[in-house]
Design an enzyme around this catalytic site. Structure first.
Site, PDB file in Angstrom:
ATOM      1  N   LYS A  83       2.037  -3.368   6.709  1.00 47.10           N
ATOM      2  CA  LYS A  83       2.397  -3.403   5.281  1.00 47.10           C
ATOM      3  C   LYS A  83       3.912  -3.193   5.136  1.00 47.10           C
ATOM      4  O   LYS A  83       4.579  -3.922   4.387  1.00 47.10           O
ATOM      5  CB  LYS A  83       1.629  -2.334   4.499  1.00 47.10           C
ATOM      6  CG  LYS A  83       0.142  -2.627   4.343  1.00 47.10           C
ATOM      7  CD  LYS A  83      -0.111  -3.854   3.484  1.00 47.10           C
ATOM      8  CE  LYS A  83      -1.588  -4.143   3.290  1.00 47.10           C
ATOM      9  NZ  LYS A  83      -1.851  -5.475   2.693  1.00 47.10           N
TER      10      LYS A  83
ATOM     11  N   SER B  52       0.837  -1.205   0.000  1.00 51.38           N
ATOM     12  CA  SER B  52       0.000   0.000   0.000  1.00 51.38           C
ATOM     13  C   SER B  52       0.866   1.246   0.000  1.00 51.38           C
ATOM     14  O   SER B  52       1.955   1.264   0.590  1.00 51.38           O
ATOM     15  CB  SER B  52      -0.850  -0.021   1.268  1.00 51.38           C
ATOM     16  OG  SER B  52      -1.438   1.235   1.494  1.00 51.38           O
TER      17      SER B  52
ATOM     18  N   TYR C   1      -1.885  -0.771  11.018  1.00 51.31           N
ATOM     19  CA  TYR C   1      -2.159  -1.350   9.693  1.00 51.31           C
ATOM     20  C   TYR C   1      -1.034  -0.979   8.718  1.00 51.31           C
ATOM     21  O   TYR C   1      -0.482  -1.841   8.024  1.00 51.31           O
ATOM     22  CB  TYR C   1      -3.514  -0.848   9.155  1.00 51.31           C
ATOM     23  CG  TYR C   1      -3.639  -1.006   7.664  1.00 51.31           C
ATOM     24  CD1 TYR C   1      -3.902  -2.251   7.102  1.00 51.31           C
ATOM     25  CD2 TYR C   1      -3.444   0.080   6.801  1.00 51.31           C
ATOM     26  CE1 TYR C   1      -3.971  -2.406   5.728  1.00 51.31           C
ATOM     27  CE2 TYR C   1      -3.504  -0.069   5.433  1.00 51.31           C
ATOM     28  CZ  TYR C   1      -3.763  -1.311   4.901  1.00 51.31           C
ATOM     29  OH  TYR C   1      -3.820  -1.459   3.542  1.00 51.31           O
TER      30      TYR C   1
HETATM   31  N1  UFG Z   1     -12.681  10.981   3.554  1.00 50.94           N
HETATM   32  C1  UFG Z   1     -13.671  11.853   3.964  1.00 50.94           C
HETATM   33  N2  UFG Z   1     -14.795  11.334   4.531  1.00 50.94           N
HETATM   34  C2  UFG Z   1     -14.968   9.988   4.708  1.00 50.94           C
HETATM   35  C3  UFG Z   1     -13.940   9.100   4.278  1.00 50.94           C
HETATM   36  C4  UFG Z   1     -12.803   9.642   3.723  1.00 50.94           C
HETATM   37  O1  UFG Z   1     -13.562  13.083   3.830  1.00 50.94           O
HETATM   38  O2  UFG Z   1     -16.009   9.564   5.253  1.00 50.94           O
HETATM   39  C5  UFG Z   1     -11.482  11.549   2.908  1.00 50.94           C
HETATM   40  C6  UFG Z   1     -10.188  11.291   3.656  1.00 50.94           C
HETATM   41  O3  UFG Z   1      -9.980  12.255   4.649  1.00 50.94           O
HETATM   42  C7  UFG Z   1      -9.170  11.324   2.519  1.00 50.94           C
HETATM   43  C8  UFG Z   1      -9.937  10.783   1.318  1.00 50.94           C
HETATM   44  O4  UFG Z   1     -11.320  10.930   1.640  1.00 50.94           O
HETATM   45  O5  UFG Z   1      -8.811  12.654   2.229  1.00 50.94           O
HETATM   46  C9  UFG Z   1      -9.680   9.305   1.039  1.00 50.94           C
HETATM   47  O6  UFG Z   1      -9.909   8.571   2.237  1.00 50.94           O
HETATM   48  P1  UFG Z   1     -10.015   6.976   2.234  1.00 50.94           P
HETATM   49  O7  UFG Z   1     -10.355   6.555   3.634  1.00 50.94           O
HETATM   50  O8  UFG Z   1     -10.917   6.511   1.145  1.00 50.94           O
HETATM   51  O9  UFG Z   1      -8.556   6.512   1.821  1.00 50.94           O
HETATM   52  P2  UFG Z   1      -7.158   6.804   2.545  1.00 50.94           P
HETATM   53  O10 UFG Z   1      -6.347   7.580   1.563  1.00 50.94           O
HETATM   54  O11 UFG Z   1      -7.296   7.346   3.900  1.00 50.94           O
HETATM   55  O12 UFG Z   1      -6.627   5.328   2.758  1.00 50.94           O
HETATM   56  C10 UFG Z   1      -6.428   4.453   1.674  1.00 50.94           C
HETATM   57  C11 UFG Z   1      -6.682   3.017   2.108  1.00 50.94           C
HETATM   58  C12 UFG Z   1      -5.654   2.543   3.080  1.00 50.94           C
HETATM   59  C13 UFG Z   1      -4.295   2.823   2.576  1.00 50.94           C
HETATM   60  C14 UFG Z   1      -4.139   4.264   2.173  1.00 50.94           C
HETATM   61  C15 UFG Z   1      -2.832   4.498   1.498  1.00 50.94           C
HETATM   62  O13 UFG Z   1      -7.945   2.898   2.708  1.00 50.94           O
HETATM   63  O14 UFG Z   1      -5.801   1.149   3.230  1.00 50.94           O
HETATM   64  O15 UFG Z   1      -5.147   4.617   1.234  1.00 50.94           O
HETATM   65  O16 UFG Z   1      -2.619   5.837   1.256  1.00 50.94           O
HETATM   66  F1  UFG Z   1      -3.393   2.544   3.532  1.00 50.94           F
END
Ligand code: UFG
Length: 338
Positions: free
Chosen positions: A154, A124, A150
């Site tokens: 990785k 990841s 988590y």
């Molecule tokens: N976000 C919101 N509201 C929500 C969910 C997410 O505003 O309800 C925002 C987050 O703050 C972020 C973006 O949407 O800016 C993407 O969030 P995600 O949770 O979809 O994804 P992340 O980038 O946080 O995490 C993902 C994977 C992880 C991995 C990571 C690597 O879920 O498993 O990318 O960068 F580790």
């Protein structure tokens, strides 16, 4: 090739099963179904017209892993199995370290004793921690600023695989660092099926559009980005699946490492707009505080995968929104009530 997919009933695993079968390979899936549903494999069979061999086993358990994998023949392993919820990992670090590390150790042990020499590992972009630069290439340091167990599992799994590969040079090991997988199979038969409240943006947005949840909370509006909201590199799961097929065929020998992303970043509000357009429905949202551990921007430089694997993303954010909405509309309860 006959390919073992650990965690193959999950979101990325099931889409990879489809891609591998469509490319003419055989697949064997091992999954404990702790966060997935075997219905996904029936859908894989429906899409491809090919039967999928399935073994239910917990690969974190050494004797279960050995017994399960003895029953089948395979020449390569794509290792997806593991726990993946960032916030849950902060609450339950022992469970995350135990499950995610033991599973990898057991898979490697079985591969070694069975002389299976090809491994692709589901890593990841989280291993880049708090990125120093964007877009991020594979030479970026790993581990600095990882904020949750988590993410550490990785990074640790990557290190384990590196060390095993240097002690066992015949092993061809490919680490694939995924950016943000989204979308669903265009058939509407396969997609992301989070248990409970979705942690990730696109499944949450899909449930808001469907009326299952009232509004999205946008985590952080003061980042140094185009509109203040977090920017990510969203990759359609069908493109991501194709990346695994390319890695099995084309990865450099020995230890190799590739970012799988599009190279393009979208903000949370841009995703909301794109989804509203695809679904033809509003996605109400409110601005909320930053989510602890989030970074402002995470965008891949996918040049290495483009040139060495001959792989690149073909689908756009609008395709991902359309396919995620199609999946959500046809399977409002995911795999559970169909
Ligand atoms: N976000 C919101 N509201 C929500 C969910 C997410 O505003 O309800 C925002 C987050 O703050 C972020 C973006 O949407 O800016 C993407 O969030 P995600 O949770 O979809 O994804 P992340 O980038 O946080 O995490 C993902 C994977 C992880 C991995 C990571 C690597 O879920 O498993 O990318 O960068 F580790």
């Amino acid at each position: 090739m006959r390919v073992l997919l650990t965690g193959g009933a999950g979101f990325i695993g099931s889409h990879t099963a489809v891609s591998l079968i469509e490319a003419g390979h055989d697949v064997v899936v091992v999954d404990d179904l702790s966060n997935s549903n075997s219905e996904s494999l029936r859908r894989v069979e429906k899409i491809t017209g090919v039967a999928v061999q399935f073994i239910k086993a917990d690969l974190a358990d050494k004797s279960e892993a050995t017994a399960a994998l003895e029953r089948s023949d395979f020449e390569a392993v794509v290792h997806f199995a593991g726990l993946k919820a960032v916030a849950e990992s902060v609450q339950q670090p022992l469970a995350y370290y135990r499950t995610n590390l033991d599973t990898t150790l057991n898979v490697l042990d079985v591969m070694r004793s069975r002389h299976v020499t090809q491994l692709v590992f589901s890593s990841s972009a989280t291993v880049y921690g708090s990125p120093q630069t964007n877009p991020i290439d594979e030479t970026h340091p790993v581990g600095v600023g990882i904020t949750n167990p988590y993410g550490w599992t990785k990074a640790m799994n990557e290190q384990i695989i590196r060390d095993v590969q240097s002690a066992w040079p015949e092993l061809s090991a490919t680490l694939l660092r995924y950016f943000n997988p989204v979308g669903a199979h265009p058939s509407g038969l396969l997609g992301e099926d989070p248990a409970g409240i979705p942690n990730n943006l696109m499944p949450y947005v899909a449930q808001v559009a469907a009326g299952r949840r009232e509004r999205l909370r946008v985590f952080g509006a003061n980042y140094d980005t185009v509109d203040g909201t977090g920017v990510r590199d969203y990759i359609h799961v069908v493109d991501l699946a194709a990346g695994h097929v390319a890695a099995l065929l084309n990865a450099a020998p020995g230890l190799s490492l590739y970012n799988l992303g599009s190279g393009i970043g979208y903000s949370v509000l841009e995703v909301v707009k794109a989804f509203e357009k695809a679904a033809g429905r509003p996605v109400p949202y409110e601005l909320a505080p930053e989510r602890p551990g989030d970074v402002a921007t995470s965008i891949a430089n996918p040049a290495r995968a483009n040139s060495e694997l001959g792989w690149r993303t073909r689908l756009e954010l609008e395709d991902a929104c359309r396919d995620a909405w199609n999946w959500q509309s046809k399977n409002p309860e995911g795999f559970r009530r169909t």
